[in-house]
Write a protein that holds these residues in place. Structure first.
Motif, PDB file in Angstrom:
ATOM      1  N   PRO A   6       0.832  -1.214   0.000  1.00  0.00           N
ATOM      2  CA  PRO A   6       0.000   0.000   0.000  1.00  0.00           C
ATOM      3  C   PRO A   6       0.862   1.257   0.000  1.00  0.00           C
ATOM      4  N   LEU A   7       0.307   2.320  -0.565  1.00  0.00           N
ATOM      5  CA  LEU A   7       0.964   3.619  -0.509  1.00  0.00           C
ATOM      6  C   LEU A   7       0.667   4.289   0.830  1.00  0.00           C
ATOM      7  N   LEU A   8       1.505   5.242   1.181  1.00  0.00           N
ATOM      8  CA  LEU A   8       1.279   5.965   2.428  1.00  0.00           C
ATOM      9  C   LEU A   8      -0.020   6.762   2.367  1.00  0.00           C
ATOM     10  N   THR A   9      -0.691   6.842   3.503  1.00  0.00           N
ATOM     11  CA  THR A   9      -1.936   7.594   3.626  1.00  0.00           C
ATOM     12  C   THR A   9      -1.811   8.564   4.800  1.00  0.00           C
ATOM     13  N   GLU A  10      -2.775   9.452   4.904  1.00  0.00           N
ATOM     14  CA  GLU A  10      -2.785  10.380   6.038  1.00  0.00           C
ATOM     15  C   GLU A  10      -2.879   9.619   7.356  1.00  0.00           C
ATOM     16  N   ASP A  11      -3.687   8.553   7.397  1.00  0.00           N
ATOM     17  CA  ASP A  11      -3.798   7.755   8.620  1.00  0.00           C
ATOM     18  C   ASP A  11      -2.466   7.116   8.994  1.00  0.00           C
ATOM     19  N   TRP A  12      -1.731   6.619   7.973  1.00  0.00           N
ATOM     20  CA  TRP A  12      -0.426   5.986   8.242  1.00  0.00           C
ATOM     21  C   TRP A  12       0.539   7.009   8.824  1.00  0.00           C
ATOM     22  N   ILE A  13       0.593   8.189   8.202  1.00  0.00           N
ATOM     23  CA  ILE A  13       1.512   9.224   8.676  1.00  0.00           C
ATOM     24  C   ILE A  13       1.144   9.649  10.098  1.00  0.00           C
TER      25      ILE A  13
ATOM     26  N   ALA B 119       7.399   2.284  -2.803  1.00  0.00           N
ATOM     27  CA  ALA B 119       6.428   2.032  -1.732  1.00  0.00           C
ATOM     28  C   ALA B 119       7.092   1.284  -0.581  1.00  0.00           C
ATOM     29  N   TRP B 120       7.966   0.326  -0.900  1.00  0.00           N
ATOM     30  CA  TRP B 120       8.706  -0.401   0.140  1.00  0.00           C
ATOM     31  C   TRP B 120       9.589   0.558   0.927  1.00  0.00           C
ATOM     32  N   VAL B 121      10.298   1.428   0.214  1.00  0.00           N
ATOM     33  CA  VAL B 121      11.164   2.405   0.874  1.00  0.00           C
ATOM     34  C   VAL B 121      10.360   3.272   1.829  1.00  0.00           C
ATOM     35  N   ASP B 122       9.208   3.753   1.382  1.00  0.00           N
ATOM     36  CA  ASP B 122       8.394   4.642   2.219  1.00  0.00           C
ATOM     37  C   ASP B 122       7.929   3.943   3.488  1.00  0.00           C
ATOM     38  N   LEU B 123       7.739   2.632   3.416  1.00  0.00           N
ATOM     39  CA  LEU B 123       7.256   1.886   4.581  1.00  0.00           C
ATOM     40  C   LEU B 123       8.372   1.497   5.546  1.00  0.00           C
TER      41      LEU B 123
ATOM     42  N   LEU C 275       0.258   0.394  11.215  1.00  0.00           N
ATOM     43  CA  LEU C 275       1.708   0.295  11.068  1.00  0.00           C
ATOM     44  C   LEU C 275       2.212  -1.142  11.043  1.00  0.00           C
ATOM     45  N   ALA C 276       1.326  -2.110  11.158  1.00  0.00           N
ATOM     46  CA  ALA C 276       1.743  -3.508  11.314  1.00  0.00           C
ATOM     47  C   ALA C 276       2.560  -4.006  10.126  1.00  0.00           C
ATOM     48  N   LEU C 277       2.135  -3.697   8.911  1.00  0.00           N
ATOM     49  CA  LEU C 277       2.880  -4.158   7.744  1.00  0.00           C
ATOM     50  C   LEU C 277       4.260  -3.511   7.706  1.00  0.00           C
ATOM     51  N   SER C 278       4.324  -2.231   7.978  1.00  0.00           N
ATOM     52  CA  SER C 278       5.614  -1.543   8.035  1.00  0.00           C
ATOM     53  C   SER C 278       6.524  -2.201   9.063  1.00  0.00           C
ATOM     54  N   ASP C 279       5.986  -2.514  10.223  1.00  0.00           N
ATOM     55  CA  ASP C 279       6.772  -3.188  11.263  1.00  0.00           C
ATOM     56  C   ASP C 279       7.305  -4.528  10.758  1.00  0.00           C
ATOM     57  N   THR C 280       6.476  -5.269  10.036  1.00  0.00           N
ATOM     58  CA  THR C 280       6.896  -6.562   9.501  1.00  0.00           C
ATOM     59  C   THR C 280       8.027  -6.402   8.497  1.00  0.00           C
ATOM     60  N   LEU C 281       7.894  -5.427   7.599  1.00  0.00           N
ATOM     61  CA  LEU C 281       8.938  -5.189   6.600  1.00  0.00           C
ATOM     62  C   LEU C 281      10.256  -4.811   7.267  1.00  0.00           C
ATOM     63  N   ILE C 282      10.179  -3.994   8.301  1.00  0.00           N
ATOM     64  CA  ILE C 282      11.391  -3.589   9.020  1.00  0.00           C
ATOM     65  C   ILE C 282      11.989  -4.781   9.766  1.00  0.00           C
ATOM     66  N   ASP C 283      11.150  -5.611  10.359  1.00  0.00           N
ATOM     67  CA  ASP C 283      11.651  -6.807  11.041  1.00  0.00           C
ATOM     68  C   ASP C 283      12.375  -7.733  10.069  1.00  0.00           C
ATOM     69  N   GLU C 284      11.899  -7.797   8.818  1.00  0.00           N
ATOM     70  CA  GLU C 284      12.570  -8.618   7.807  1.00  0.00           C
ATOM     71  C   GLU C 284      13.988  -8.111   7.560  1.00  0.00           C
ATOM     72  N   ILE C 285      14.154  -6.799   7.511  1.00  0.00           N
ATOM     73  CA  ILE C 285      15.494  -6.230   7.323  1.00  0.00           C
ATOM     74  C   ILE C 285      16.352  -6.485   8.558  1.00  0.00           C
ATOM     75  N   LYS C 286      15.791  -6.264   9.734  1.00  0.00           N
ATOM     76  CA  LYS C 286      16.548  -6.458  10.974  1.00  0.00           C
ATOM     77  C   LYS C 286      17.082  -7.875  11.086  1.00  0.00           C
ATOM     78  N   ALA C 287      16.294  -8.854  10.641  1.00  0.00           N
ATOM     79  CA  ALA C 287      16.682 -10.257  10.766  1.00  0.00           C
ATOM     80  C   ALA C 287      17.724 -10.667   9.736  1.00  0.00           C
TER      81      ALA C 287
END
Length: 198
Positions: A48-55, A106-110, A73-85
Motif C-alpha cells: 500500500p501507498l502511504l496515507t494520512e492515517d499511516w503518517i 512504496a517499500w522504501v516509504d514503509l 503500522l503492522a505491515l511496516s513493522d513486519t517489513l522492518i523486522d525482515e530487514i533487521k533479521a
C-alpha cells in the motif's frame, strides 16, 4: 549460524525477468556456499501507498497509539523486522523510466521511519540498521548504470545508507536493448565472482 538473506524482487514481471533471474543466481551462490535462510518479499504483490492515517500513526508516540494505529503500522513493522533479521539483502531492481519501480518506492516509504530505522542527531541522520550488506541486481533496457539518466542506483545506494546499510554491491545488466547477450554474460560473470562469505 545460517546466513539470513532477505530477497526482494521489484520487477512487475513474475516470468521472464532478468533481475529475478540474477536474484536466483545470487541466492544459489549463497545456498551453495553454506547454511542459508532466505526470506522473500515479492513486490509484484503490491504494497500500500502511504496515507494520512499511516503518517498520523507513525508520528504518534508508541505509548499513545490506538490499536487501530498499531494495526495501520503492522505491515511496516513486519517489513522492518525482515530487514533487521537479515545479514544480507539481495535486491532485484529493474530500472523503469530512469528510476526505481513504484513498488520499490512504496517499500522504501514503509521502511524509512524516524526513530525506527534512522534517527536524527546533531551531526545529521544516522542509520540504525547497521552491520548488513546489500547486493543489488540491476536490469535496464537502455539506461546505462551510473549515467546521467540513471536515477535508480544512486537512489537505492542513498536510501540503504540512510537506514544504515553502506556495504552495497551492484550487479549490472544494463542496456539490454543494446546488446542483451553481452550484457547478460557480463552480469552472470559478476554474480559468479561475488564475495559471498561473511
Amino acid at each position: 549460524m545460517p546466513t539470513n538473506v532477505l530477497r526482494i524482487d521489484a520487477s512487475a514481471r513474475t516470468t521472464g525477468s532478468i533481475s529475478r533471474d540474477l536474484n536466483d543466481r545470487i541466492i544459489e551462490r549463497f545456498e551453495t556456499n553454506g547454511d542459508t535462510h532466505v526470506t522473500s518479499r515479492d513486490l509484484a504483490n503490491p504494497l500500500p501507498l502511504l496515507t494520512e492515517d499511516w503518517i498520523g500513526a507513525n508520528f504518534t508516540p508508541v505509548a499513545d497509539r490506538t490499536p487501530e494505529q498499531a494495526e495501520t503500522l503492522a505491515l511496516s513493522d513486519t517489513l522492518i523486522d525482515e530487514i533487521k533479521a537479515a545479514d544480507v539483502l539481495v535486491i532485484g531492481l529493474p530500472i523503469y523510466n530512469f528510476g526505481v519501480p513504484a513498488a520499490f518506492k512504496a517499500w522504501v516509504d514503509l521502511v524509512a521511519r524516524a526513530g525506527v530505522t534512522f534517527r536524527y542527531s546533531e551531526t545529521g541522520p544516522k542509520g540504525l540498521l547497521t552491520g548488513k550488506r546489500a547486493i543489488v541486481a540491476v536490469a535496464s533496457g537502455g539506461t546505462e548504470m551510473g549515467s546521467d539518466i540513471d536515477f535508480a542506483t544512486g537512489f537505492i545506494r542513498h536510501v540503504l545508507g540512510f537506514i544504515g546499510i553502506s556495504d552495497v554491491v551492484f550487479v549490472a545488466a544494463d542496456r539490454l536493448m543494446i546488446d542483451a547477450d553481452a550484457t547478460l554474460a557480463s552480469a552472470r560473470a559478476a554474480v559468479d565472482t561475488l564475495e559471498i562469505a561473511a
